[in-house]
Write a protein that holds these residues in place. Structure first.
Motif, PDB file in Angstrom:
ATOM      1  N   SER A  33       0.846  -1.200   0.000  1.00  0.00           N
ATOM      2  CA  SER A  33       0.000   0.000   0.000  1.00  0.00           C
ATOM      3  C   SER A  33       0.883   1.252   0.000  1.00  0.00           C
ATOM      4  CB  SER A  33      -0.928   0.002   1.214  1.00  0.00           C
ATOM      5  OG  SER A  33      -0.195   0.031   2.405  1.00  0.00           O
ATOM      6  N   LEU A  34       0.673   2.084  -1.011  1.00  0.00           N
ATOM      7  CA  LEU A  34       1.431   3.327  -1.107  1.00  0.00           C
ATOM      8  C   LEU A  34       1.096   4.223   0.077  1.00  0.00           C
ATOM      9  CD1 LEU A  34       1.062   4.051  -4.920  1.00  0.00           C
ATOM     10  CD2 LEU A  34       3.160   3.465  -3.695  1.00  0.00           C
ATOM     11  N   PRO A  35       2.057   5.015   0.547  1.00  0.00           N
ATOM     12  CA  PRO A  35       1.799   5.881   1.696  1.00  0.00           C
ATOM     13  C   PRO A  35       0.702   6.909   1.403  1.00  0.00           C
ATOM     14  CG  PRO A  35       3.980   6.287   0.765  1.00  0.00           C
ATOM     15  CD  PRO A  35       3.411   5.128   0.035  1.00  0.00           C
ATOM     16  N   ALA A  36      -0.188   7.058   2.368  1.00  0.00           N
ATOM     17  CA  ALA A  36      -1.314   7.982   2.209  1.00  0.00           C
ATOM     18  C   ALA A  36      -0.934   9.411   2.554  1.00  0.00           C
ATOM     19  CB  ALA A  36      -2.480   7.532   3.085  1.00  0.00           C
ATOM     20  N   ASP A  37       0.053   9.588   3.413  1.00  0.00           N
ATOM     21  CA  ASP A  37       0.455  10.942   3.813  1.00  0.00           C
ATOM     22  C   ASP A  37       1.972  10.987   4.005  1.00  0.00           C
ATOM     23  OD1 ASP A  37       0.897   9.597   6.217  1.00  0.00           O
ATOM     24  OD2 ASP A  37      -0.853  10.446   7.203  1.00  0.00           O
ATOM     25  N   ALA A  38       2.467  12.171   4.324  1.00  0.00           N
ATOM     26  CA  ALA A  38       3.913  12.371   4.465  1.00  0.00           C
ATOM     27  C   ALA A  38       4.495  11.541   5.605  1.00  0.00           C
ATOM     28  CB  ALA A  38       4.207  13.853   4.684  1.00  0.00           C
ATOM     29  N   ARG A  39       3.737  11.395   6.675  1.00  0.00           N
ATOM     30  CA  ARG A  39       4.223  10.628   7.828  1.00  0.00           C
ATOM     31  C   ARG A  39       4.439   9.160   7.461  1.00  0.00           C
ATOM     32  NH1 ARG A  39       1.364  10.241  13.757  1.00  0.00           N
ATOM     33  NH2 ARG A  39       3.028   9.038  14.693  1.00  0.00           N
ATOM     34  N   GLU A  40       3.458   8.578   6.776  1.00  0.00           N
ATOM     35  CA  GLU A  40       3.569   7.182   6.351  1.00  0.00           C
ATOM     36  C   GLU A  40       4.679   7.018   5.311  1.00  0.00           C
ATOM     37  OE1 GLU A  40       2.913   3.092   6.115  1.00  0.00           O
ATOM     38  OE2 GLU A  40       2.307   4.540   7.649  1.00  0.00           O
ATOM     39  N   ARG A  41       4.809   7.989   4.436  1.00  0.00           N
ATOM     40  CA  ARG A  41       5.883   7.945   3.424  1.00  0.00           C
ATOM     41  C   ARG A  41       7.253   7.953   4.104  1.00  0.00           C
ATOM     42  NH1 ARG A  41       6.933   9.057  -1.938  1.00  0.00           N
ATOM     43  NH2 ARG A  41       8.832  10.218  -2.363  1.00  0.00           N
ATOM     44  N   ALA A  42       7.406   8.789   5.118  1.00  0.00           N
ATOM     45  CA  ALA A  42       8.664   8.858   5.858  1.00  0.00           C
ATOM     46  C   ALA A  42       8.938   7.538   6.579  1.00  0.00           C
ATOM     47  CB  ALA A  42       8.628  10.013   6.852  1.00  0.00           C
ATOM     48  N   LYS A  43       7.908   6.950   7.157  1.00  0.00           N
ATOM     49  CA  LYS A  43       8.060   5.678   7.875  1.00  0.00           C
ATOM     50  C   LYS A  43       8.537   4.580   6.918  1.00  0.00           C
ATOM     51  CE  LYS A  43       5.283   2.152  10.132  1.00  0.00           C
ATOM     52  NZ  LYS A  43       3.929   1.753  10.481  1.00  0.00           N
ATOM     53  N   GLN A  44       7.870   4.473   5.779  1.00  0.00           N
ATOM     54  CA  GLN A  44       8.255   3.449   4.809  1.00  0.00           C
ATOM     55  C   GLN A  44       9.658   3.726   4.266  1.00  0.00           C
ATOM     56  OE1 GLN A  44       5.338   2.609   1.770  1.00  0.00           O
ATOM     57  NE2 GLN A  44       3.658   2.466   3.252  1.00  0.00           N
ATOM     58  N   GLY A  45       9.929   4.974   3.978  1.00  0.00           N
ATOM     59  CA  GLY A  45      11.238   5.348   3.458  1.00  0.00           C
ATOM     60  C   GLY A  45      12.362   5.047   4.432  1.00  0.00           C
ATOM     61  N   ARG A  46      12.152   5.346   5.708  1.00  0.00           N
ATOM     62  CA  ARG A  46      13.168   5.058   6.737  1.00  0.00           C
ATOM     63  C   ARG A  46      13.454   3.574   6.827  1.00  0.00           C
ATOM     64  NH1 ARG A  46      10.471   8.852   9.670  1.00  0.00           N
ATOM     65  NH2 ARG A  46       9.313   7.242  10.790  1.00  0.00           N
ATOM     66  N   PHE A  47      12.392   2.777   6.831  1.00  0.00           N
ATOM     67  CA  PHE A  47      12.571   1.331   6.926  1.00  0.00           C
ATOM     68  C   PHE A  47      13.380   0.801   5.743  1.00  0.00           C
ATOM     69  CE2 PHE A  47      11.247  -2.945   5.691  1.00  0.00           C
ATOM     70  CZ  PHE A  47      11.603  -3.651   6.819  1.00  0.00           C
ATOM     71  N   LEU A  48      12.995   1.197   4.537  1.00  0.00           N
ATOM     72  CA  LEU A  48      13.666   0.691   3.336  1.00  0.00           C
ATOM     73  C   LEU A  48      15.102   1.213   3.238  1.00  0.00           C
ATOM     74  CD1 LEU A  48      10.638   1.065   0.909  1.00  0.00           C
ATOM     75  CD2 LEU A  48      11.508  -1.067   1.927  1.00  0.00           C
ATOM     76  N   SER A  49      15.311   2.434   3.684  1.00  0.00           N
ATOM     77  CA  SER A  49      16.657   2.996   3.693  1.00  0.00           C
ATOM     78  C   SER A  49      17.541   2.263   4.700  1.00  0.00           C
ATOM     79  CB  SER A  49      16.588   4.475   4.031  1.00  0.00           C
ATOM     80  OG  SER A  49      17.868   5.032   4.086  1.00  0.00           O
ATOM     81  N   TYR A  50      17.001   1.988   5.876  1.00  0.00           N
ATOM     82  CA  TYR A  50      17.737   1.245   6.896  1.00  0.00           C
ATOM     83  C   TYR A  50      18.153  -0.125   6.372  1.00  0.00           C
ATOM     84  CZ  TYR A  50      18.652  -1.552  11.024  1.00  0.00           C
ATOM     85  OH  TYR A  50      19.228  -2.400  11.927  1.00  0.00           O
ATOM     86  N   ARG A  51      17.314  -0.733   5.548  1.00  0.00           N
ATOM     87  CA  ARG A  51      17.609  -2.038   4.972  1.00  0.00           C
ATOM     88  C   ARG A  51      18.690  -1.971   3.905  1.00  0.00           C
ATOM     89  NH1 ARG A  51      15.127  -6.909   5.616  1.00  0.00           N
ATOM     90  NH2 ARG A  51      14.004  -6.939   7.579  1.00  0.00           N
ATOM     91  N   GLY A  52      19.049  -0.746   3.479  1.00  0.00           N
ATOM     92  CA  GLY A  52      20.188  -0.604   2.578  1.00  0.00           C
ATOM     93  C   GLY A  52      19.870  -0.429   1.113  1.00  0.00           C
ATOM     94  N   TYR A  53      18.715   0.122   0.830  1.00  0.00           N
ATOM     95  CA  TYR A  53      18.366   0.370  -0.571  1.00  0.00           C
ATOM     96  C   TYR A  53      18.639   1.823  -0.923  1.00  0.00           C
ATOM     97  CZ  TYR A  53      16.403  -4.243  -0.705  1.00  0.00           C
ATOM     98  OH  TYR A  53      16.275  -5.603  -0.662  1.00  0.00           O
ATOM     99  N   PRO A  54      19.055   2.079  -2.160  1.00  0.00           N
ATOM    100  CA  PRO A  54      19.350   3.458  -2.582  1.00  0.00           C
ATOM    101  C   PRO A  54      18.103   4.343  -2.540  1.00  0.00           C
ATOM    102  CG  PRO A  54      20.226   1.871  -4.167  1.00  0.00           C
ATOM    103  CD  PRO A  54      19.369   1.110  -3.201  1.00  0.00           C
ATOM    104  N   LEU A  55      18.290   5.600  -2.173  1.00  0.00           N
ATOM    105  CA  LEU A  55      17.171   6.528  -2.029  1.00  0.00           C
ATOM    106  C   LEU A  55      16.401   6.735  -3.328  1.00  0.00           C
ATOM    107  CD1 LEU A  55      18.714   9.185   0.368  1.00  0.00           C
ATOM    108  CD2 LEU A  55      17.097   7.363   0.902  1.00  0.00           C
ATOM    109  N   GLU A  56      17.090   6.728  -4.475  1.00  0.00           N
ATOM    110  CA  GLU A  56      16.362   6.931  -5.733  1.00  0.00           C
ATOM    111  C   GLU A  56      15.413   5.773  -6.026  1.00  0.00           C
ATOM    112  OE1 GLU A  56      20.246   4.998  -7.052  1.00  0.00           O
ATOM    113  OE2 GLU A  56      19.789   6.728  -5.810  1.00  0.00           O
TER     114      GLU A  56
END
Length: 155
Positions: free
Chosen positions: A119-142
């Motif tokens: 599920s795509l993030p509905a708001d900025a807070r959820e987008r940040a949460k998903q982004g932090r998790f995926l970034s922590y796992r070591g995926y490139p930001l782009e």
């Protein structure tokens, strides 16, 4: 009782015991043998001999490590950093990541599907949460940004 590692046979046996459990890099194996009390000169002799016999292989270790971490959901940035911390040369790490054959954007998409049910993030807070998790796992930001905008399949 811990084995006394004061002769070449004992050091080799200890190294073989460690290698029987899983692949090790030379630096990591040397560190473990030092922690068990083996003298540095005996460690180097044993490791040189194991390399000559093909029982200790940095390339096999790199391949095994990359595969296991990628299958556990980690991305190339995290894997690269973990290998660098283990004392492996950057050029060898980069080659192993290229040779791994993993499609990192597909790996990212699968991890995201498992963790966030696709599920795509509905708001900025959820987008940040998903982004932090995926970034922590070591995926490139782009790749993360492309995925969270809803066009992650396009490269």
């Amino acid at each position: 009782m811990a084995a006394v590692l004061d002769n070449p046979v004992a050091v080799r046996r200890a190294a073989m015991d460690l290698l029987a459990r899983r692949e090790h890099g030379r630096v990591e194996l040397a560190r473990k043998l030092r922690q068990r009390g083996a003298p540095p000169d005996l460690i180097e002799q044993a490791l040189d001999r194991l390399c000559e016999q093909g029982l200790l292989s940095e390339s096999r270790y790199l391949e095994s490590f990359v595969r296991s971490r990628a299958n556990a959901g980690y991305g190339p940035l995290r894997i690269r950093e973990e290998l660098a911390q283990r004392g492996l040369p950057r050029a060898d790490i980069e080659q192993a990541l290229r040779d791994s054959g993993f499609d990192w954007s597909e790996q990212l998409r699968e991890l995201w599907q498992r963790k966030f049910a696709g599920s795509l993030p509905a708001d900025a807070r959820e987008r940040a949460k998903q982004g932090r998790f995926l970034s922590y796992r070591g995926y490139p930001l782009e790749l993360i940004s492309r995925l969270l905008r809803g066009n992650g399949s396009a490269d």
